[in-house]
Motif scaffolding. Sequence first.
Motif, mmCIF file in Angstrom:
data_model
loop_
_atom_site.group_PDB
_atom_site.id
_atom_site.type_symbol
_atom_site.label_atom_id
_atom_site.label_comp_id
_atom_site.label_asym_id
_atom_site.label_seq_id
_atom_site.Cartn_x
_atom_site.Cartn_y
_atom_site.Cartn_z
ATOM 1 N N LEU A 117 40.820 38.441 49.835
ATOM 2 C CA LEU A 117 40.285 39.197 48.698
ATOM 3 C C LEU A 117 38.795 38.930 48.505
ATOM 4 O O LEU A 117 38.029 39.840 48.165
ATOM 5 N N MET B 71 37.024 40.959 50.907
ATOM 6 C CA MET B 71 37.085 42.380 50.511
ATOM 7 C C MET B 71 36.026 42.702 49.464
ATOM 8 O O MET B 71 35.391 43.755 49.513
ATOM 9 N N THR C 208 40.818 44.168 42.436
ATOM 10 C CA THR C 208 40.773 42.994 43.316
ATOM 11 C C THR C 208 40.641 41.704 42.518
ATOM 12 O O THR C 208 41.309 40.708 42.793
ATOM 13 N N GLU D 253 43.910 40.672 40.882
ATOM 14 C CA GLU D 253 44.824 40.015 41.829
ATOM 15 C C GLU D 253 44.341 38.604 42.139
ATOM 16 O O GLU D 253 45.142 37.659 42.239
ATOM 17 N N GLN D 254 43.007 38.436 42.267
ATOM 18 C CA GLN D 254 42.449 37.105 42.514
ATOM 19 C C GLN D 254 42.801 36.138 41.390
ATOM 20 O O GLN D 254 43.224 35.002 41.642
#
Length: 408
Positions: A291, A294, A319, A322-323
Amino acid sequence: MYSKDISKKVHSSYLLKAQKGQFTGCLAPFGYRKDPEDKNHLLIDEETAPIVRLIFGYALNGHGPNYIRRRLEEEKIPCPTWWNRERGLRNTRTKWEKKDPENGRYAWDFSVIKEILMNPVYTGAIASQKTEYRFKIGTIRDKKPEDWIVVEGTHEPLVDKKDFAIVQEKLKSRQRPGKSGEINLFAGLIKCGECGKALTIRTTHEKFPKRIFSCKTYNAYGKQHCTQHRVEFDTLYSLVLNKIRECAAAALTDSEAVAGRLTDTCQTEQKDQREAMERTLAKDEERIEVLEKMVLRLYEDMVAGRITEENFNLLLEKTQKEQAELKAKVEEGRKRLADEIRLAVDARQWVESIQEYRDITELDASTLNRLIKEIVVHETIDRDKTRHISIEIHFNLKPIPEVEQVTG
């Protein structure tokens, strides 16, 4: 659109503070005060902290919120609302204070005590993001405790973590006193090994009445759903008392050997679980690295004009969410793994704690709730209808079953 953007930014700010373990509430939790030099840090309030410790002390002895509420009122200890008003932090009054301006301050609400007992802030941790929030709607539901963002070691604790964990178990298994008014020493501790329900106590109608435990499911629905799991109170009492004495005597005879045996047993039982936790941690940490890469590529694509700033912000938010979830999960996983690794230390602490009960002559609710996590009763029935009862005694400080066989 502007209001929604502001809402997102404010929420993101609170999320960032939650991940750092910063306190963001308007009022400090009861027992603490805000640090004058850092409003996001908590300090112990020497005036109210003893009250919090008293509440947890009652709970550790097996008492529930209602009992604690009555004791606080009897001891004329003012509720949190009164303290906040006296200090100029709030100008509200409870319904009890409105009814009785003189003595209403001493009436504590059940929910206030339960919230104190369930709040991990008293172990030195900050728990945030406890509710689901939606723009223009506000809070829509409470999150489960496992979905909170919890950061350990942010301030000085008022309660030991192990004591806090014991209290949580007690809150989950609270039971009411019997109709006769007799105190059941094993309330909240004894459970059916087959259906998982509590074993309730009653007095038989025999010529010589006995107090017995039997499965709650059996009592309500009959033998089609579970068997009786009948255990006499006196039998269980003697069994638990003798087991505590035996463990204490063994610990005094050779504490190192007992601690070593406990550690070896736990390590064998929990090896697979620990390996699975390590695999999950490695997988989550690998995903966090992906991530991070990304995010870097997304920024490069935006600068190069390959994606719009709006799409960049949308993807970045997804993102980063989610991190944040993965980092919280990894932190919790590392904590649990560290707890597993401390088996040897815990075993020695258990040995030291049990030694003082070698000469115990009678049981009380306080001793049982401090030593015993749960008592699990299993029953098998032979073809000739002989009942075989096995009883597992799980200790708080070391979750290892000590099994005694009793044939009925």
